[in-house]
Write a protein that holds these residues in place. Structure first.
Motif, PDB file in Angstrom:
ATOM      1  N   LEU A  55      51.704 -12.052  78.962  1.00 43.64           N
ATOM      2  CA  LEU A  55      51.012 -12.040  80.254  1.00 43.64           C
ATOM      3  C   LEU A  55      50.607 -10.623  80.644  1.00 43.64           C
ATOM      4  N   VAL A  56      51.507  -9.669  80.466  1.00 40.13           N
ATOM      5  CA  VAL A  56      51.180  -8.275  80.765  1.00 40.13           C
ATOM      6  C   VAL A  56      50.024  -7.820  79.885  1.00 40.13           C
ATOM      7  N   ALA A  57      50.080  -8.132  78.602  1.00 41.96           N
ATOM      8  CA  ALA A  57      49.013  -7.732  77.687  1.00 41.96           C
ATOM      9  C   ALA A  57      47.668  -8.299  78.131  1.00 41.96           C
ATOM     10  N   GLU A  58      47.624  -9.559  78.497  1.00 44.04           N
ATOM     11  CA  GLU A  58      46.375 -10.194  78.920  1.00 44.04           C
ATOM     12  C   GLU A  58      45.850  -9.600  80.213  1.00 44.04           C
ATOM     13  N   LEU A  59      46.722  -9.481  81.220  1.00 44.88           N
ATOM     14  CA  LEU A  59      46.277  -8.974  82.520  1.00 44.88           C
ATOM     15  C   LEU A  59      45.851  -7.510  82.432  1.00 44.88           C
ATOM     16  N   ALA A  60      46.592  -6.702  81.680  1.00 42.88           N
ATOM     17  CA  ALA A  60      46.229  -5.290  81.535  1.00 42.88           C
ATOM     18  C   ALA A  60      44.928  -5.143  80.750  1.00 42.88           C
ATOM     19  N   THR A  61      44.767  -5.921  79.704  1.00 48.23           N
ATOM     20  CA  THR A  61      43.526  -5.866  78.922  1.00 48.23           C
ATOM     21  C   THR A  61      42.336  -6.284  79.772  1.00 48.23           C
ATOM     22  N   ASN A  62      42.505  -7.305  80.580  1.00 47.16           N
ATOM     23  CA  ASN A  62      41.418  -7.720  81.481  1.00 47.16           C
ATOM     24  C   ASN A  62      41.053  -6.605  82.447  1.00 47.16           C
ATOM     25  N   ALA A  63      42.051  -5.907  82.986  1.00 44.15           N
ATOM     26  CA  ALA A  63      41.779  -4.804  83.911  1.00 44.15           C
ATOM     27  C   ALA A  63      40.986  -3.705  83.215  1.00 44.15           C
ATOM     28  N   VAL A  64      41.312  -3.432  81.964  1.00 43.92           N
ATOM     29  CA  VAL A  64      40.640  -2.370  81.212  1.00 43.92           C
ATOM     30  C   VAL A  64      39.232  -2.786  80.787  1.00 43.92           C
ATOM     31  N   LEU A  65      39.076  -4.020  80.328  1.00 44.74           N
ATOM     32  CA  LEU A  65      37.778  -4.457  79.812  1.00 44.74           C
ATOM     33  C   LEU A  65      36.802  -4.884  80.896  1.00 44.74           C
ATOM     34  N   HIS A  66      37.294  -5.527  81.944  1.00 44.36           N
ATOM     35  CA  HIS A  66      36.394  -6.137  82.924  1.00 44.36           C
ATOM     36  C   HIS A  66      36.413  -5.470  84.294  1.00 44.36           C
ATOM     37  N   ALA A  67      37.352  -4.580  84.555  1.00 42.58           N
ATOM     38  CA  ALA A  67      37.468  -3.999  85.896  1.00 42.58           C
ATOM     39  C   ALA A  67      37.624  -2.485  85.867  1.00 42.58           C
ATOM     40  N   ARG A  68      37.265  -1.890  84.759  1.00 44.76           N
ATOM     41  CA  ARG A  68      37.440  -0.444  84.621  1.00 44.76           C
ATOM     42  C   ARG A  68      36.428   0.311  85.474  1.00 44.76           C
ATOM     43  N   VAL A  69      36.926   1.309  86.177  1.00 39.78           N
ATOM     44  CA  VAL A  69      36.089   2.258  86.913  1.00 39.78           C
ATOM     45  C   VAL A  69      36.435   3.629  86.338  1.00 39.78           C
ATOM     46  N   THR A  77      42.400   2.390  80.026  1.00 41.44           N
ATOM     47  CA  THR A  77      41.932   2.491  78.652  1.00 41.44           C
ATOM     48  C   THR A  77      42.705   1.489  77.806  1.00 41.44           C
ATOM     49  N   ARG A  78      42.252   1.279  76.583  1.00 41.78           N
ATOM     50  CA  ARG A  78      43.001   0.384  75.677  1.00 41.78           C
ATOM     51  C   ARG A  78      44.419   0.907  75.453  1.00 41.78           C
ATOM     52  N   ARG A  79      44.565   2.219  75.389  1.00 41.05           N
ATOM     53  CA  ARG A  79      45.898   2.817  75.230  1.00 41.05           C
ATOM     54  C   ARG A  79      46.766   2.510  76.446  1.00 41.05           C
ATOM     55  N   ASP A 129      43.763  -3.376  90.001  1.00 40.38           N
ATOM     56  CA  ASP A 129      42.685  -2.497  89.569  1.00 40.38           C
ATOM     57  C   ASP A 129      41.786  -2.173  90.759  1.00 40.38           C
ATOM     58  N   THR A 130      40.814  -1.314  90.542  1.00 43.12           N
ATOM     59  CA  THR A 130      39.961  -0.863  91.640  1.00 43.12           C
ATOM     60  C   THR A 130      38.574  -1.519  91.620  1.00 43.12           C
ATOM     61  N   ARG A 131      38.500  -2.728  91.086  1.00 43.07           N
ATOM     62  CA  ARG A 131      37.246  -3.475  91.096  1.00 43.07           C
ATOM     63  C   ARG A 131      37.445  -4.775  91.859  1.00 43.07           C
ATOM     64  N   GLY A 132      37.712  -4.651  93.147  1.00 38.25           N
ATOM     65  CA  GLY A 132      37.895  -5.823  93.990  1.00 38.25           C
ATOM     66  C   GLY A 132      36.640  -6.656  94.127  1.00 38.25           C
ATOM     67  N   ARG A 184      39.468   6.093  87.347  1.00 37.84           N
ATOM     68  CA  ARG A 184      40.483   5.399  88.139  1.00 37.84           C
ATOM     69  C   ARG A 184      41.465   4.683  87.224  1.00 37.84           C
ATOM     70  N   MET A 185      42.664   4.504  87.716  1.00 38.13           N
ATOM     71  CA  MET A 185      43.728   3.881  86.942  1.00 38.13           C
ATOM     72  C   MET A 185      43.943   2.446  87.394  1.00 38.13           C
ATOM     73  N   PHE A 186      44.779   1.721  86.655  1.00 41.30           N
ATOM     74  CA  PHE A 186      45.267   0.430  87.126  1.00 41.30           C
ATOM     75  C   PHE A 186      46.775   0.562  87.278  1.00 41.30           C
ATOM     76  N   ARG A 187      47.386  -0.359  88.007  1.00 41.49           N
ATOM     77  CA  ARG A 187      48.826  -0.315  88.262  1.00 41.49           C
ATOM     78  C   ARG A 187      49.481  -1.596  87.744  1.00 41.49           C
ATOM     79  N   LEU A 188      50.560  -1.412  86.996  1.00 47.05           N
ATOM     80  CA  LEU A 188      51.408  -2.524  86.553  1.00 47.05           C
ATOM     81  C   LEU A 188      52.627  -2.559  87.449  1.00 47.05           C
ATOM     82  N   THR A 189      52.935  -3.725  87.990  1.00 41.17           N
ATOM     83  CA  THR A 189      54.142  -3.902  88.792  1.00 41.17           C
ATOM     84  C   THR A 189      54.893  -5.121  88.277  1.00 41.17           C
ATOM     85  N   LEU A 190      56.192  -4.961  88.100  1.00 37.78           N
ATOM     86  CA  LEU A 190      57.094  -6.064  87.757  1.00 37.78           C
ATOM     87  C   LEU A 190      58.086  -6.194  88.898  1.00 37.78           C
TER      88      LEU A 190
END
Length: 153
Positions: A60-74, A32-34, A97-100, A77-83
């Protein structure tokens, strides 16, 4: 390689035993956006706790996470951030994300000019020293970006 595991709160940080310790932080977040906003906040806090600079990593985190939420959301299902960091050497940011089946593509062009959206990966390309996409395991993909912490030397 031997690893020593340090458990803090609900997160696990693995430290490689040897000359170059690897710091690792990984957390699942709601798609989600949150969740995207929380990814940026958690990344800044984690980098600060490691004594590492948080710019340009937070962008970079903001861009990649936003892309996962906007373009790869299922839904559901969640997305995972790893540093992952090797202090004084390199920081790797991963968003899984879960949209391979939906891989990032070139920036869209409409009628000879740039489209209104799709510029996030241009920003990633400018801010990161390297970036790419890893497919799998099914149904996932990971978009990653690396920053040289030693100024590229």
């Amino acid at each position: 390689m031997n690893q020593r595991i340090a458990r803090t709160s609900n997160f696990v940080t693995a430290l490689a035993v040897g000359p170059a310790p690897v710091l690792r932080f990984s957390v699942p977040l709601s798609a989600t956006r949150r969740g995207a906003r929380l990814a940026r906040i958690l990344a800044v806090e984690q980098l600060a706790s490691w004594g590492l600079p948080f710019d340009p990593a937070r962008l970079l985190v903001a861009e990649l996470a936003t892309n996962a939420v906007l373009h790869a959301r299922v839904p559901g299902r969640m997305f995972r951030l790893t540093l992952a960091a090797v202090p004084s050497a390199m920081l790797r940011i991963e968003v899984t994300d879960t949209r391979g089946d939906r891989l990032p593509g070139p920036v869209p062009v409409v009628g000879g000019s740039f489209a209104e959206s799709g510029h996030g990966l241009l920003l990633v390309g400018e801010l990161a020293d390297r970036w790419g996409v890893e497919e799998g395991p099914v149904p996932c993909k990971t978009v990653w970006a690396e920053i040289d912490l030693d100024g590229g030397h």
